[in-house]
Design a protein around this motif. Structure first.
Motif, mmCIF file in Angstrom:
data_model
loop_
_atom_site.group_PDB
_atom_site.id
_atom_site.type_symbol
_atom_site.label_atom_id
_atom_site.label_comp_id
_atom_site.label_asym_id
_atom_site.label_seq_id
_atom_site.Cartn_x
_atom_site.Cartn_y
_atom_site.Cartn_z
ATOM 1 N N GLU A 94 0.841 0.196 0.944
ATOM 2 C CA GLU A 94 -0.562 -0.078 0.648
ATOM 3 C C GLU A 94 -0.906 0.674 -0.621
ATOM 4 O O GLU A 94 -1.182 1.855 -0.609
ATOM 5 N N ASP A 95 -0.824 -0.031 -1.707
ATOM 6 C CA ASP A 95 -1.202 0.524 -3.006
ATOM 7 C C ASP A 95 -2.714 0.708 -3.015
ATOM 8 O O ASP A 95 -3.416 0.078 -2.239
ATOM 9 N N PRO A 96 -3.268 1.582 -3.875
ATOM 10 C CA PRO A 96 -4.730 1.639 -3.972
ATOM 11 C C PRO A 96 -5.358 0.297 -4.305
ATOM 12 O O PRO A 96 -6.527 0.091 -4.071
ATOM 13 N N ARG A 97 -4.566 -0.626 -4.861
ATOM 14 C CA ARG A 97 -5.132 -1.905 -5.259
ATOM 15 C C ARG A 97 -4.764 -3.035 -4.314
ATOM 16 O O ARG A 97 -5.210 -4.153 -4.509
ATOM 17 N N GLY A 98 -3.946 -2.784 -3.342
ATOM 18 C CA GLY A 98 -3.565 -3.849 -2.433
ATOM 19 C C GLY A 98 -2.144 -3.666 -1.961
ATOM 20 O O GLY A 98 -1.577 -2.587 -2.055
ATOM 21 N N GLU A 99 -1.581 -4.758 -1.469
ATOM 22 C CA GLU A 99 -0.250 -4.655 -0.894
ATOM 23 C C GLU A 99 0.782 -4.807 -2.003
ATOM 24 O O GLU A 99 0.840 -5.823 -2.675
ATOM 25 N N ALA A 100 1.604 -3.791 -2.176
ATOM 26 C CA ALA A 100 2.646 -3.833 -3.189
ATOM 27 C C ALA A 100 3.990 -3.964 -2.493
ATOM 28 O O ALA A 100 4.244 -3.287 -1.505
ATOM 29 N N VAL A 101 4.805 -4.845 -3.006
ATOM 30 C CA VAL A 101 6.105 -5.098 -2.393
ATOM 31 C C VAL A 101 7.180 -4.999 -3.464
ATOM 32 O O VAL A 101 6.975 -5.446 -4.589
ATOM 33 N N MET A 102 8.306 -4.401 -3.100
ATOM 34 C CA MET A 102 9.468 -4.431 -3.972
ATOM 35 C C MET A 102 10.650 -4.915 -3.159
ATOM 36 O O MET A 102 10.786 -4.600 -1.974
ATOM 37 N N TYR A 103 11.491 -5.655 -3.806
ATOM 38 C CA TYR A 103 12.643 -6.241 -3.132
ATOM 39 C C TYR A 103 13.838 -6.021 -4.034
ATOM 40 O O TYR A 103 13.842 -6.441 -5.187
ATOM 41 N N ALA A 104 14.818 -5.301 -3.525
ATOM 42 C CA ALA A 104 15.975 -4.959 -4.349
ATOM 43 C C ALA A 104 17.221 -5.588 -3.758
ATOM 44 O O ALA A 104 17.398 -5.610 -2.535
#
Lengths: 375, 302, 360
Positions: free
Chosen positions: C298-308
């Motif tokens: 939960e980023d301050p701006r919304g949902e942040a996703v990373m996929y590696a």
């Protein structure tokens, strides 16, 4: 001795000095030149010419004092905003006098910048707009006296322009024309919207402003600043006409275009509003003129509502007048830095639906007071 | 939740004016504004602040790990000549490209490279931002504060002294030393499991040849690649041992590989490289130096 | 006045960063809007494919200048998922504390920009001044003021500095005092309320359909917070509430962020109390196994996703970044139409744009 007599004395002395040399020069010349010299010298010494020159010198004195005040205002503006916003404000330029020279330095910087006229701009309007804006704003200062003895008067007895307050308000309301001209001739969408906003704003706030001033004229029975201020020797008008005073201040803020009413130059929406395309000293003139208008507004509020130069006698009248104008300006600044910018439709609604009825109510109160015989 | 104020809509402009008025009194009469007047006053920077680099020439071994780990390729190794240390290689840094991530200081196996708190690095010439090793040299910087990198005592092997007596393996209370034979040399060397080692120091005490010494080693959280020898390719030239900055490569003779010379005498036996991996810093210089592809190091650019 | 297009951007005081919002106005009323992004594209996803795993951490920091710690934390979570690394518990608590500080700093920066947009210069300087308290704390913790480069794969870079707990408690107390001041300065001001209440309404269905996340969605009345709904790190052990607001207007978005700052103060306090002693970092392997890793925060701006995607080497085969703002900005035309030109700054400011992560 009032300002007219002082300036008349200076002009008289100068003309006498010059004429001595002039006549002395004329003695060396053939008779036909000598007669011409004598005629010119006589014209220079004539009462009409002296009167005219005295007026000019008076204007110069008043405007120079006003411009020094404007520098002070800009300095207070920057210093006070700095303190309210928790930073120092001007600091290094003129360190020993609190950074007072910063404005001069900025002015010099603006002077050496290139003056750019956009290619597709309407050249005449673009160049004329600052002239009208600055000229009309400086004209306001001409009619506002600092005290009974200190102002531009037209005769030895110290009579001022008989409809001075009306003239000041009229000069105040020329500015929207210049702003609209500047906004339109810059050929830019931001400036156009800014100019339109400015026209709408100034026209809608002009009416309550003048109605409030009218209530003062009604109570004082005169358009002359001296008589208005004299009428306040007992009680200052802001006590009986408190509603009018508040409405007048709000309308002044709108006229001067400071936050919350700085919509025409709302920098977040319209880049720099109607001044977007202006650079260099033209922008500097606009910036300075905003302070001139703030000063004029403060002076108007002081003269009309705050008892002008009346005050305890340990300070000269002129100082009291300036102190009051400065306090009005300071309150403006304090309010300016405390609230966000209002939106244009809300502003017009506020002007027409709230301020105008209040101004009319204030006028009715003034009429009641006058007809009741209290004033 | 209780001490939270409910949103109010009253007090048209007076509430904010009260706040700004308080601030005005605070900055104008009671105190002064919050601004730090920069050239005269400066902020106190914590010791972990990452500013300009400082390099301890005496601690630095010139391994080049900082060069390898740098994400911006802004460091390089430069040959310098020092009256005390002789001809050495030390890293230089291009501050114009550096993003001050601090990986170079973090990866340094001997904690020779630090980031100081000096932040006034602007210059009017880009060339001046390329700092050579001599520009960032500061041998005494490490003494000005307590080093926060963890370090511990571990036994470090000097293979040239070791005679393979197995006494250390018997003494270790954690059973973390195993004697492993070195291929083709007929010798054994102790392999120390540093993960299990608790720094008792008994192995160093008992070692008759003083081949094991307890040395302070800084912990590294970077998993560095390890060299592997391909014995068939090794010619025994010893270039890798000379290049190794941490002296972790020893050249050992392989008995039985002596060539018979023309006069019937036996020549010198062939040598091979032996890695003491506890000392290896994973810089990959042996891999880069080897001309016979005898060293394999996956993940390192040649 | 005829309808005309106005470019608000790419160089415009309203855009906090490089992007362009083209609005079609009829007089002052907006009839159409069209966001254009991509001016700040730096190719970070491609850049990451040429870097080793630790080297990407400072680059992930550069995704968003407002909340860089969250992004490097997210990257480390992703790679830990890829490499199956167990992070020491102390490191988790330090991380949670640090990213909550970062959340407060980010929200304060948003508030500053928002106040500046609305013309409230006081709001700008006061919030930036108080953000400095947390930036100083993070500086003492991480060693940098903006791009922290603090989380590591398998822990954090350093332990807490001395006296850090005392300073943090002081900072949190200071912050709670200041938040009341802001509520006077903003909520107590009639003009601020006039500019915010009922402006830029994002309906619940629109928000969900357009994929808006974070405070903007919670302000529309959707109870969606990854810290509760898909807990990561040690958030399950923290006692906090998900802030939501039903109205969906600018004021609700403002209110949600203000209340989140209160909640963050609570989380920081709890993290300090519950923080265990022990190690704060484990050694991460150099090479990732073949496989994939996913991180959601939960980023301050919304949902942040990373996929590696790992391919057995020391560099990722692919790194995909899902930016919350990229999705939120696409909802802009839906929100903007029908309001006045001056509301553009309030609405777009209220969405908390961060172009760094948007364009990547």
């Amino acid at each position: 001795m009032n300002l007219y007599q002082f300036c008349y004395g200076i002009v008289h002395w100068l003309v006498g000095l010059v004429n001595n040399i002039w006549y002395w020069l004329g003695d060396f010349l053939p008779w036909y030149f000598g007669d011409l010299f004598t005629a010119i010298g006589n014209f220079a010494a004539s009462e009409g010419h002296l009167w005219f020159m005295t007026l000019l010198v008076e204007s110069v004195v008043v405007v120079v004092i006003a411009l020094i005040n404007v520098l002070n205002f800009l300095w207070i503006f920057r210093k006070l905003s700095g303190r309210i916003l928790d930073f120092y404000g001007p600091y290094y330029v003129g360190y020993r006098i609190g950074g007072w020279l910063q404005n001069l330095a900025d002015g010099m910087k603006l002077f050496i910048k290139e003056i750019i006229v956009p290619t597709k701009a309407d050249r005449l309007g673009f160049l004329l707009a600052p002239v009208i804006f600055v000229g009309s704003s400086l004209t306001i200062l001409a009619v506002i006296p600092f005290s009974v003895d200190f102002g531009i008067s037209t005769s030895e007895s110290g009579e001022y322009v008989s409809a001075g307050a009306l003239f000041a308000l009229a000069a105040f309301s020329i500015a929207p024309f210049a702003i609209l001209l500047a906004g339109w001739s810059s050929n830019n969408k931001y400036t156009l919207i800014g100019g339109m906003r400015s026209a709408a704003q100034m026209m809608s706030y002009e009416i309550p402003l003048i109605l409030c001033a009218a209530s003062v004229f009604l109570l004082a029975g005169s358009f002359n600043f001296v008589e208005i201020v004299d009428a306040q020797s007992g009680i200052w008008f802001f006590i009986p006409l408190f509603i009018g005073f508040v409405v007048f201040l709000i309308c002044l803020m709108a006229e001067v275009e400071i936050i919350p009413f700085d919509l025409p130059e709302a920098e977040a929406e319209l880049v720099e509003g109607w001044t977007t395309e202006y650079g260099g000293m033209r922008f500097g003139l606009f910036y300075m003129t905003t302070a001139v208008r703030s000063y004029a507004g403060g002076a108007l509020a002081t003269a009309l509502f705050l008892g002008g130069w009346h005050g305890p006698s340990f300070l000269p009248d002129e100082i009291w007048f300036l102190i009051k104008a400065y306090i009005v300006f300071t309150v403006f600044m304090w309010l300016t830095w405390s609230v966000p910018r209002i939106r244009i439709d809300q502003m017009l609604v506020f002007g027409w639906r709230r301020l105008l009825p209040l101004a009319v109510l204030n006028l009715l109160i003034a009429a009641a007071l006058k007809s009741g015989g209290w004033f | 939740m209780d001490d939270r104020r409910k949103p109010r809509t009253t007090g048209v402009v007076l509430n904010p004016m009260k706040r700004t008025g308080k601030q005005l009194v605070r900055t104008l009469i009671l105190g002064k504004p919050n601004t730090v007047l920069y050239p005269e006053e400066k902020l106190d920077l914590p010791q972990v602040y990452r500013g300009k680099h400082a390099l301890d020439f005496k601690k630095c071994i010139g391994c080049g790990n900082c060069v390898v780990v740098c994400p911006n390729d802004c460091m390089w190794l430069e040959k310098v000549e020092d009256p005390e240390l002789g001809k050495i290689e030390r890293p230089g840094v291009d501050l114009g490209r550096c993003m001050f991530c601090g990986f170079c200081a973090e990866v340094c196996p001997t904690v020779a490279l630090h980031m100081t708190t000096e932040f006034e690095l602007a210059d009017s010439d880009r060339e001046n931002l390329r700092l050579s090793p001599l520009d960032i040299r500061d041998d005494s910087f490490g003494e000005t504060f307590v080093e926060e990198r963890e370090k511990r005592l571990v036994p470090v092997l000097d293979l040239s002294k070791c005679d393979g007596c197995e006494k250390c393996a018997g003494e270790c209370p954690e059973m973390c030393i195993a004697m492993m034979p070195i291929e083709n040399t007929g010798r054994k060397k102790p392999e120390i499991n540093l993960v299990k080692c608790k720094s008792h120091g008994k192995c160093a005490e008992t070692c008759p040849e003083k081949a094991l010494t307890m040395t302070e080693v800084y912990e590294s959280y970077f998993d560095m690649p390890e060299p592997k020898l391909i014995l068939d390719n090794c010619s025994g030239c010893g270039l890798c041992a000379r290049k190794c900055p941490s002296e972790a490569i020893y050249m050992l003779e392989m008995p039985g590989t002596e060539k018979t010379l023309k006069n019937g005498k036996k020549g010198k036996p062939k040598k091979r490289a032996v890695f003491v991996l506890e000392k290896c810093v994973g810089c990959g210089r042996c891999y880069q130096a080897c001309k016979f592809d005898a060293i394999d190091m996956p993940g390192v650019r040649k | 006045m005829a309808e005309m297009w106005i470019n608000m951007g790419p160089q415009h005081p309203m855009t906090h960063g490089l992007w362009n919002l083209r609005v079609k106005v009829d007089g002052e009323t907006i009839v159409d809007a069209e966001p254009e992004v991509g001016y700040l594209h730096r190719g970070i996803e491609k850049l990451c494919e040429a870097r080793t795993y630790p080297q990407i951490i400072p680059i992930a920091d550069r995704l968003c200048y407002g909340s860089s710690l969250t992004w490097s934390h997210l990257y480390c979570l992703t790679v830990e998922d890829l490499m199956d690394i167990e992070v020491p518990e102390r490191a988790e608590y330090i991380r949670v504390m640090a990213i909550e500080m970062q959340r407060i700093a980010s929200h304060l920066m948003w508030l500053a920009a928002y106040a500046g947009d609305l013309g409230l210069a006081v709001g700008f300087t006061y919030t930036m001044r108080d953000r400095e308290v947390f930036v100083d704390l993070l500086q003492a913790l991480t060693g940098s003021r903006l791009t922290y480069n603090y989380p590591r794969i398998g822990g954090v870079a350093h332990d807490l500095p001395p006296d850090f707990e005392r300073d943090t408690v002081r900072a949190v107390q200071y912050m709670e005092m200041r938040l009341k001041e802001y509520e006077d300065l903003f909520d107590g001001s009639k003009i601020f309320m006039m500019r915010n209440v009922g402006i830029g309404i994002l309906r619940k269905e629109d928000g969900i359909n357009l994929g808006v996340t974070g405070p903007s969605l919670r302000a529309s009345g959707v109870d969606y917070d990854l810290r509760k709904d898909m807990p990561y790190s040690v958030y399950p052990e923290m006692d906090f509430e998900v802030v939501k607001h039903e109205d969906g207007d600018c004021y609700a978005r403002y209110r949600v962020r203000m209340d989140e700052m209160w909640e963050s103060c609570r989380i920081i306090r709890q993290a300090l109390q519950k923080m265990p002693t022990g190690r704060w970092r484990v050694v991460a392997p150099r090479n990732a196994p073949v496989g994939t890793g996913l991180g959601r925060v939960e980023d301050p701006r919304g949902e942040a996703v990373m996929y590696a995607v790992g391919d057995g080497t020391d560099r990722p085969y692919r790194l995909k970044i899902r930016s919350p703002i990229f999705v939120t900005v696409s909802a802009a035309p839906k929100i903007l139409v029908g309001y006045k030109l001056a509301d553009v700054v309030a609405i777009m400011g209220g969405l908390d744009m961060c172009i760094g992560e948007n364009d990547r």
